[in-house]
Scaffold this motif. Structure first.
Motif, PDB file in Angstrom:
ATOM      1  N   LEU A 277      14.161  48.735 -26.511  1.00  0.00           N
ATOM      2  CA  LEU A 277      13.065  49.722 -26.375  1.00  0.00           C
ATOM      3  C   LEU A 277      13.083  50.237 -24.937  1.00  0.00           C
ATOM      4  N   LEU A 278      14.093  51.060 -24.640  1.00  0.00           N
ATOM      5  CA  LEU A 278      14.431  51.367 -23.240  1.00  0.00           C
ATOM      6  C   LEU A 278      13.956  52.735 -22.760  1.00  0.00           C
ATOM      7  N   THR A 279      13.052  53.363 -23.511  1.00  0.00           N
ATOM      8  CA  THR A 279      12.490  54.638 -23.060  1.00  0.00           C
ATOM      9  C   THR A 279      11.702  54.426 -21.771  1.00  0.00           C
ATOM     10  N   GLY A 280      11.876  55.318 -20.817  1.00  0.00           N
ATOM     11  CA  GLY A 280      11.107  55.247 -19.579  1.00  0.00           C
ATOM     12  C   GLY A 280       9.668  55.641 -19.850  1.00  0.00           C
ATOM     13  N   THR A 281       8.757  54.691 -19.709  1.00  0.00           N
ATOM     14  CA  THR A 281       7.362  54.936 -20.097  1.00  0.00           C
ATOM     15  C   THR A 281       6.413  54.929 -18.909  1.00  0.00           C
TER      16      THR A 281
END
Lengths: 237, 237
Positions: free
Chosen positions: A20-24
């Protein structure tokens, strides 16, 4: 008001495991919570280390990049520096570093940070190769990492210690990043030896754990089905 | 500024297991972080439930006591209420309550709170008998608990949901306390059935985890040697 007793963390170690590597979180948001910190970019884009308010990313090519405000991160932590010198290290390996940082105790039940500024006779770091969507799992991504080594390098080791009770949320035990004074090497530390350095410590009484609640992939993920965090992390190091 | 996206927690579930039951936070401090919350007093002194800014302790005699500012707690959490109504419950058992609270998902990856205000056809609560220093372990203390039951009682169920990743720090899954409108019954809920009630939910994006760093017993404790939290908690319920 800058509260120097608080460690801020965005995301969890666990969300890296299934990819879950989306930049959040933006770097600007991260640095609103501190002038010191570590993390990784979207898609495990390198290793971030922030010391003295300067945010550098060491990428998989070994290059140090000064980060901009809009750089995004899936997992990172920061705090406002207020370290106290607790000793010096001479010819210290990781075990000696950890023992000195724990000041004679087997472990610690709260979070703290350590800075070692000095000369390192040996430094071995890694930086992961950035992946793009659809992101791989951590186990797959970690196979594509670059390893860097240096001898007699001046710089700063920035470490965070998390109680084992929080392993999975954070990285249980010590988690160490490095930045060389001349930016010739940096990233997530795999091994090191301190030639001579000062040991500074800052103890926190609060973990401010922030979740990427606006990210549907995170919120909808079933973590029960993931690989065991301990085995993935052990194999990745 | 009151941040309604933050859940504040003092202490950890894990510290109750070996009997680290010294009150390390005052009620005044707890309520500086919220007008709504749950907890227990020093020595597992009853079950605390704070709704609409009113802090009540249900003791092992079944008595409801309005708490004063200097009451101390080893483990508690609080937040500022900003619930949104998400539905109604009719003749709902705990499983139906949990399913409705999770809105069709198997679990949730962030912390949230639930309020059910209405009439309960059945309510079963417990309150532990206060122990004094040297405190017993949780397993021993939990054997000395009082059980209370009521039928067709009006009141409020206050629940906190914690992601399983944080079990041990917090109570993984749902943790429910009750306060009857007429204060005739309350405490830690063991079983219930909602006759008719409103279901309100408040989702947090941040856990503010505070540790009793000034308590030497906590800081020096070796948690590795404790009994497994899961088994102790399961046996205590």
């Amino acid at each position: 008001m800058k509260n120097t007793h608080v460690l801020y963390q965005h995301g969890t170690l666990a969300l890296l495991v299934p990819g879950l590597l989306t930049g959040t979180l933006t770097l600007k948001e991260l640095m609103a919570h501190g002038d010191t910190g570590i993390g990784t970019g979207e898609g495990l884009d390198g290793e971030v280390v922030i010391v003295d308010g300067k945010p550098y990313q060491f990428d998989s090519f070994g290059k140090a990049n000064l980060l901009k405000d809009d750089f995004t991160l899936p997992f990172a932590n920061s705090h406002f520096a207020d370290y106290q010198k607790i000793g010096s290290l001479n010819d210290a390996d990781p075990a000696a570093f950890e023992a000195a940082s724990l000041e004679g105790k087997p472990n610690c039940n709260t979070f703290f940070s350590i800075l070692v500024r000095g000369t390192f006779s040996y430094m071995k770091t890694r930086a992961v190769v950035k992946s793009t969507k659809p992101f791989d799992t951590l186990a797959t991504t970690a196979k594509k990492q670059s390893i860097f080594e240096a001898h007699d390098v001046k710089g700063t080791l920035l470490s965070y210690y998390s109680p084992m009770l929080f392993h999975g949320a954070a990285v249980g035990g010590f988690h160490n990043h490095f930045v060389a004074d001349d930016l010739s090497i940096g990233g997530h530390i795999l091994d090191f030896r301190v030639k001579q350095g000062t040991l500074e410590k800052q103890v926190f009484d609060t973990l401010e754990q922030h979740f990427p609640v606006n990210n549907a992939e995170f919120m909808d993920h079933d973590f029960d089905k993931d690989e065991d965090i301990a085995s993935v992390i052990a194999n990745a190091e």
